[in-house]
Write an enzyme that holds these catalytic residues in place. Sequence first.
Site, PDB file in Angstrom:
ATOM      1  N   LYS A  37     -12.418  -0.679   0.055  1.00 50.39           N
ATOM      2  CA  LYS A  37     -11.741   0.119  -0.716  1.00 50.39           C
ATOM      3  C   LYS A  37     -12.329   0.165  -2.090  1.00 50.39           C
ATOM      4  O   LYS A  37     -13.253   0.616  -2.202  1.00 50.39           O
ATOM      5  CB  LYS A  37     -10.239  -0.406  -0.912  1.00 50.39           C
ATOM      6  CG  LYS A  37      -9.291  -0.389   0.431  1.00 50.39           C
ATOM      7  CD  LYS A  37      -7.868  -0.645   0.467  1.00 50.39           C
ATOM      8  CE  LYS A  37      -7.229  -0.842   1.631  1.00 50.39           C
ATOM      9  NZ  LYS A  37      -7.301   0.191   2.808  1.00 50.39           N
ATOM     10  N   SER A  82       0.864  -1.175   0.063  1.00 49.86           N
ATOM     11  CA  SER A  82       0.050  -0.068   0.024  1.00 49.86           C
ATOM     12  C   SER A  82       0.831   1.226  -0.053  1.00 49.86           C
ATOM     13  O   SER A  82       0.388   2.148  -0.535  1.00 49.86           O
ATOM     14  CB  SER A  82      -0.966  -0.148   1.399  1.00 49.86           C
ATOM     15  OG  SER A  82      -0.193  -0.317   2.508  1.00 49.86           O
ATOM     16  N   HIS A 120      -5.674  -3.910  -1.493  1.00 56.96           N
ATOM     17  CA  HIS A 120      -5.252  -3.016  -2.600  1.00 56.96           C
ATOM     18  C   HIS A 120      -5.271  -3.416  -4.163  1.00 56.96           C
ATOM     19  O   HIS A 120      -5.049  -2.545  -5.044  1.00 56.96           O
ATOM     20  CB  HIS A 120      -4.098  -1.991  -2.318  1.00 56.96           C
ATOM     21  CG  HIS A 120      -4.119  -1.112  -1.319  1.00 56.96           C
ATOM     22  ND1 HIS A 120      -4.567  -0.045  -1.474  1.00 56.96           N
ATOM     23  CD2 HIS A 120      -3.708  -1.236   0.099  1.00 56.96           C
ATOM     24  CE1 HIS A 120      -4.611   0.653  -0.354  1.00 56.96           C
ATOM     25  NE2 HIS A 120      -4.098  -0.066   0.623  1.00 56.96           N
TER      26      HIS A 120
HETATM   27  C1  LIG Z   1      -3.104  -4.317   2.846  1.00 52.79           C
HETATM   28  C2  LIG Z   1      -4.178  -3.983   3.763  1.00 52.79           C
HETATM   29  N1  LIG Z   1      -4.789  -4.856   4.680  1.00 52.79           N
HETATM   30  C3  LIG Z   1      -5.569  -4.708   5.495  1.00 52.79           C
HETATM   31  C4  LIG Z   1      -6.029  -3.199   5.639  1.00 52.79           C
HETATM   32  C5  LIG Z   1      -7.204  -2.973   6.585  1.00 52.79           C
HETATM   33  O1  LIG Z   1      -8.364  -2.824   5.826  1.00 52.79           O
HETATM   34  P1  LIG Z   1      -9.635  -2.589   6.818  1.00 52.79           P
HETATM   35  O2  LIG Z   1      -9.833  -1.113   6.348  1.00 52.79           O
HETATM   36  O3  LIG Z   1     -10.732  -3.259   5.825  1.00 52.79           O
HETATM   37  O4  LIG Z   1      -9.346  -3.094   8.099  1.00 52.79           O
HETATM   38  C6  LIG Z   1      -5.540  -2.234   4.803  1.00 52.79           C
HETATM   39  C7  LIG Z   1      -6.138  -0.887   4.673  1.00 52.79           C
HETATM   40  O5  LIG Z   1      -5.404  -0.130   4.643  1.00 52.79           O
HETATM   41  C8  LIG Z   1      -4.302  -2.764   3.795  1.00 52.79           C
HETATM   42  O6  LIG Z   1      -4.033  -1.647   3.132  1.00 52.79           O
END
Ligand SMILES: Cc1ncc(COP(=O)(O)O)c(C=O)c1O
Length: 399
Positions: free
Chosen positions: A246, A187, A215
């Site tokens: 997202k 990310s 992502h």
């Molecule tokens: C790779 C990754 N995993 C998990 C998450 C967390 O997702 P959530 O907002 O559904 O908890 C994010 C959010 O930024 C992320 O970029």
Amino acid sequence: MTSALEQRLHAELDRFRADGVYKRLNYLDSPQAPRVTMEGRGEVIILSSNNYLGLSNHPAVVAAGHAALDQFGAGTASVRFICGTFTVHRALEAALAECVGSEAALSFVSCWNANEALFATLLGPEDVIISDQLNHASIIDGIRLAKVIAKCETTVYRHADLADLEATLTAHRDRRTRLIVTDGVFSMEGDIAPLPGIVELARRHDAIVVVDDSHATGVLGASGRGTADHYDMVGSVDIITSTLGKALGGAAGGFIAASAATCDYLTQRARPQLFSNALPCTVAGSALAAVRQLRARPDLVAQLHANARYFREQLIGLGFRPLPGATPIIPVILGETSQAMRMSELLLDEGVFVTGFGYPVVPQGEARVRCQVSAAHTRADLDQALRAFAAVGRRLGLI
Ligand SMILES: Cc1ncc(COP(=O)(O)O)c(C=O)c1O
């Protein structure tokens, strides 16, 4: 009387302000969209949202949330196995499994929550987790939890380094289960995990592959089915975790997609499933509509890819040096955190909202502004943002 804790917090907050790393929240009073209304600023272009396909305010996605609210009410009232699971959850999970190419799926209130559930439930003291060095904080915390709850071994391989991964697999050949975990798209960097190499190593070393596609779902591959779609290998990842927050509508929620047995085992044993309420039905309804949009509209994914390519090329044309990549995440490294915050503020003065990221979100000295392009941005939105980048870049002596 102010407690010692309060005094310490005030002192640290003052230090954040003095160091130029204090995060100010910007309030919006319009839906997420390429242009939003920001309190005190008026209309600004957002280039920092995960609303990759523009679905968070799509009429079908909003209407499905309303319909689910009308049909199922507001609350889930308890945990799934105690109080009943709603049919909308079953429909959502079937649609998610079909979308990412797995046998089954299980929804969670967030992907963070899914990552907390996964490792601690499936592993034990005889097992090892092998994690990419740059994995997301939710994977790291999920692993930390597993280390405490499941007492498994944990280790890290150098970012996207297949030779180091192989050496680590070999060093742990005596373990009952070797579980490799990687982000699909990282990310903060916007690069894509070398999935073909990871899967090949996993098969040779009898390991399990977990990909967090938060992502990548709705983003990578011609159909937006994720990292495996990008490499034309849908169905070859053992376990996918991802977010509904997202590209899939931008609401909230997460899921684990895996074999039917894995999802069943998580339903039986994962602590967040057993001790925490399910995803609200309104959110599940909206997410289901978003998955259906994704499956019906590959043109949205193609537009996202075209917009990302255009913005990246134009930034380079202006003299910026974004990190190389092929995703809609386009980071420009600036060095010090205060410089990233300053650039973000100046861009906002020009009507463009791009967040600056510094330590501890990214390593010291690698602070950046991170642009994220969406399928919903028009060419006029992107060109206006590029003019702002040019003005601010010149002012800061970056170009
Ligand atoms: C790779 C990754 N995993 C998990 C998450 C967390 O997702 P959530 O907002 O559904 O908890 C994010 C959010 O930024 C992320 O970029």
